[in-house]
Design a protein around this motif. Structure first.
Motif, short mmCIF file in Angstrom:
data_model
loop_
_atom_site.label_atom_id
_atom_site.label_comp_id
_atom_site.label_asym_id
_atom_site.label_seq_id
_atom_site.Cartn_x
_atom_site.Cartn_y
_atom_site.Cartn_z
N ARG A 36 -12.73 11.61 -8.75
CA ARG A 36 -11.94 12.77 -8.31
C ARG A 36 -10.64 12.86 -9.10
N GLY A 37 -9.97 11.74 -9.27
CA GLY A 37 -8.73 11.74 -10.05
C GLY A 37 -8.98 12.09 -11.50
N ILE A 79 -5.19 2.03 -16.05
CA ILE A 79 -6.09 2.10 -17.22
C ILE A 79 -6.59 3.53 -17.38
N MET A 80 -7.00 4.15 -16.26
CA MET A 80 -7.53 5.51 -16.31
C MET A 80 -6.46 6.50 -16.79
N VAL A 81 -5.26 6.38 -16.27
CA VAL A 81 -4.18 7.29 -16.67
C VAL A 81 -3.86 7.12 -18.15
N LEU A 83 -5.89 6.07 -20.51
CA LEU A 83 -6.99 6.65 -21.28
C LEU A 83 -6.93 8.17 -21.27
N ALA A 84 -6.60 8.75 -20.12
CA ALA A 84 -6.48 10.21 -20.03
C ALA A 84 -5.35 10.71 -20.93
N ASN A 85 -4.23 9.98 -20.95
CA ASN A 85 -3.13 10.36 -21.83
C ASN A 85 -3.56 10.30 -23.29
N ASP A 86 -4.28 9.25 -23.66
CA ASP A 86 -4.75 9.13 -25.04
C ASP A 86 -5.69 10.27 -25.40
N ARG A 87 -6.60 10.60 -24.50
CA ARG A 87 -7.52 11.71 -24.77
C ARG A 87 -6.78 13.03 -24.89
N TRP A 88 -5.81 13.22 -24.00
CA TRP A 88 -5.06 14.47 -24.02
C TRP A 88 -4.30 14.61 -25.33
N ARG A 89 -3.73 13.53 -25.81
CA ARG A 89 -3.00 13.60 -27.08
C ARG A 89 -3.95 13.92 -28.23
N ARG A 90 -5.13 13.33 -28.20
CA ARG A 90 -6.10 13.55 -29.30
C ARG A 90 -6.72 14.93 -29.25
N PHE A 91 -7.08 15.37 -28.08
CA PHE A 91 -7.85 16.60 -27.95
C PHE A 91 -7.08 17.70 -27.25
N ARG A 131 1.30 16.34 -14.67
CA ARG A 131 -0.02 16.43 -14.06
C ARG A 131 -0.43 15.11 -13.44
N THR A 132 -0.15 14.01 -14.13
CA THR A 132 -0.50 12.69 -13.61
C THR A 132 0.23 12.40 -12.32
#
Length: 189
Positions: A36-37, A79-81, A83-91, A131-132
């Motif tokens: 959900r998060g 860890i999830m946050v 990874l989400a930050n890394d993805r957001w920066r990349r994509f 958002r986080t």
């Protein structure tokens, strides 16, 4: 004897099975909340599934260390946050989705789904940290202190990011954030 039974027997004799079992119990108990998060953080079911999978993969590799911590749930959420930050920066997406604030009629299930979709889109327009903070507060029910500890920021930063994030969401849904007619007449004489 099949391979899984042999591994379980070998693991039990070496004392490894309890750690593996702890991880499986953790995944069974927390994977729905993590999904959900992740869904709110990413805005896409596929991306959320990938994020949860990658999070659990990293947690599995370090589970002995994580399980020894006071709050393994917070560690995995962190860890999830990250990874989400890394993805957001990349994509990072440049396309903005229009959001209209028409509230759903009571009992209108399709309208509720549309409203939920609009909320997820509006959340996607917020900066990642904002958002986080909103997700951790309203989807994981964490306090300011817990969010600050998870993100390694001060509690005042959590409060300011939360206030700004909610303000931006309210500006995108003016019909939902307007005071009700009853509240308007309560303070007048």
């Amino acid at each position: 004897m099949d391979l899984a039974a042999k591994w379980a027997t070998d693991a039990g004799s070496k004392g490894v099975g309890s750690t593996e079992g702890d991880f499986h119990r953790f995944v069974a108990a927390r994977s729905a909340a993590l999904f959900r998060g992740a869904f709110v953080l990413t805005g896409s079911r596929d991306a959320a599934e990938d994020l949860v999978q990658e999070t659990l993969e990293r947690a599995c590799r370090k589970w002995r260390v994580i399980s020894a911590k006071d709050a393994p749930d917070a560690y995995v959420r962190r860890i999830m946050v990250n990874l989400a930050n890394d993805r957001w920066r990349r994509f990072r997406r440049t396309a903005q989705h229009p959001v209209d604030g028409d509230p759903a009629a009571p009992g209108d299930e399709y309208g509720r789904i549309d409203s939920r979709d609009q909320l997820v889109r509006a959340l996607q327009q917020l900066p990642m940290r904002m958002r986080t903070v909103v997700v951790l507060r309203y989807f994981h029910d964490l306090s300011d202190a817990e969010i600050a500890a998870d993100l390694k920021i001060s509690q005042s930063t959590v409060r300011s990011q939360l206030t700004r994030g909610i303000g931006q969401l309210r500006s995108q849904f003016p019909a939902l954030s307007a005071p009700s007619p009853q509240r308007l007449t309560e303070g007048t004489r």
